[in-house]
Design an enzyme around this catalytic site. Structure first.
Site, PDB file in Angstrom:
ATOM      1  N   CYS A 132     -25.334  14.531  29.407  1.00  0.00           N
ATOM      2  CA  CYS A 132     -24.442  13.394  29.143  1.00  0.00           C
ATOM      3  C   CYS A 132     -25.188  12.283  28.406  1.00  0.00           C
ATOM      4  CB  CYS A 132     -23.859  12.873  30.456  1.00  0.00           C
ATOM      5  SG  CYS A 132     -22.808  11.432  30.238  1.00  0.00           S
ATOM      6  N   CYS A 135     -24.334   8.761  29.482  1.00  0.00           N
ATOM      7  CA  CYS A 135     -24.981   8.335  30.736  1.00  0.00           C
ATOM      8  C   CYS A 135     -26.462   8.031  30.533  1.00  0.00           C
ATOM      9  CB  CYS A 135     -24.896   9.441  31.799  1.00  0.00           C
ATOM     10  SG  CYS A 135     -23.349  10.308  31.877  1.00  0.00           S
ATOM     11  N   ASP A 136     -27.157   8.871  29.801  1.00  0.00           N
ATOM     12  CA  ASP A 136     -28.618   8.844  29.833  1.00  0.00           C
ATOM     13  C   ASP A 136     -29.297   8.432  28.524  1.00  0.00           C
ATOM     14  OD1 ASP A 136     -28.510   9.696  32.473  1.00  0.00           O
ATOM     15  OD2 ASP A 136     -28.443  11.805  31.894  1.00  0.00           O
TER      16      ASP A 136
END
Ligand code: NAP
Length: 306
Positions: A132, A135-136
């Site tokens: 992701c 997200c990261d």
């Protein structure tokens, strides 16, 4: 006989539990042997509103669970092994042993990112391996990254990652992309993106964190080591819907089809989160649809009883 049974314990399921518990519907949530969903496999979550300083994924899920419990949600730990949605009340069997009956069901079983299947991929997840970028990506400022895949997701992830990374190499197993023309063009024009064609990731390297990948050229058979700080695997997602095959309407990829909010093809069965969403796939959108499903189920019960 339960008013509401919720299957799944990610943000969608737990939000549905918070709302239905606060509506005095005494929900039962079947949480699976690995409670908490996909967020329990990530580290810091920085984009969930309300946490200005960020929060660790497992901690966020623990707090959501405690919030659902506080209002009277009952939890049952186990995996659903069979369901019967063809007659009322609906019935749900857990681990082949115990069966519960329900007036309404909220399905929040999520989706799983497809993995390459390497032992080091699993070991280094959260330590440089991610599925992701949203997200990261932020953790890789000034680093070199690779993205695996040739579809729209891989292009989107790669473009997003160039906001942080100095270089992103897209590793694809063929010499032609599957992605749409517009997404291909965007990636080709991006100066920070380069392509490694006809290549498979043979291993992910690094002890504590990712330091590189070993790639195999599938045409020549040659292997090379490409240093990088992160590996984003974007080779597709699979909704967790095998249990419901033949009983609920699904699209060609197996995602549950919802309409009028969260209603599935069977009245009284609702679906929330990634199990019915192949587009957004964020914790906050899953939580939002969990709230919708609880309200939809509550209205359904009221209309039946009124
Ligand atoms: P996808 O279209 O199924 O593409 C998966 C890619 O991963 C393919 O290029 C495939 O290679 C490769 N792949 C599959 N298994 C692999 C393996 N084991 N090892 C290495 N490579 C592997 O999946 P997606 O990109 O996640 O997209 C899913 C759907 O969402 C699509 O319909 C897509 O259009 C849509 N989507 C749209 C957008 C957008 O428009 N903004 C963004 C994201 C997703 P091959 O090509 O060789 O099969």
């Amino acid at each position: 006989m339960r008013n509401i049974v919720i299957i799944g314990s990610g943000p969608a399921g737990l939000t549905a539990a918070i709302y239905s518990a606060r509506a005095n519907l005494a929900p039962l949530l079947i949480e699976g042997w690995q409670s908490g969903g996909q967020l329990t496999t990530t580290t810091e979550v920085e984009n969930y509103p309300g946490f200005a300083k960020g929060i660790m994924g497992p901690e966020l899920m623990k707090d959501m669970r405690a919030q659902a419990e506080r209002f009277g949600t009952e939890f049952l730990t186990g995996d659903v092994s069979a369901v019967t949605f063809t007659q009322r009340p609906f019935s749900i069997t857990i681990d082949g042993e115990q069966t519960v009956q329900a007036k309404t069901v909220i399905i929040a079983t999520g989706a799983s990112a497809i993995q390459i299947g390497l032992p080091n991929e699993k070991r280094l997840t959260g330590h440089g391996v991610s599925t992701c970028a949203t997200c990261d990506g932020f953790f890789f400022k000034g680093k070199e990254l690779i993205v695996v895949g040739g579809g729209d997701s891989a292009m989107e992830e790669a473009n997003f990652l160039t906001k942080f990374a100095t270089k992103v190499s897209i590793v694809h197993r063929r010499d032609k992309l599957r992605a749409s023309k517009i997404m291909q063009d965007r990636s080709m024009k991006n100066e920070k993106i380069s392509f490694v064609w006809n290549s498979a990731v043979e291993d992910i390297l690094g002890e504590e964190v990712v330091t590189g990948v070993r790639l195999k050229n599938l045409v020549t058979g040659k292997t090379v080591v490409l240093p990088c700080a992160g590996v984003f695997v974007a080779i597709g997602h699979m909704p967790n819907t095998a249990l419901f095959a033949g009983q609920l309407g699904m699209d060609a990829k197996g995602y549950l089809i919802t309409k009028n909010g969260t209603a599935t093809s069977v009245p009284g069965i609702f679906a929330a989160g990634d199990v019915q969403d192949s587009t957004y796939r964020q914790a906050i959108t899953a939580a939002g649809s969990g709230c919708m499903a609880a309200i939809d189920a509550e209205r359904f019960l009221e209309s039946r009883e009124g």
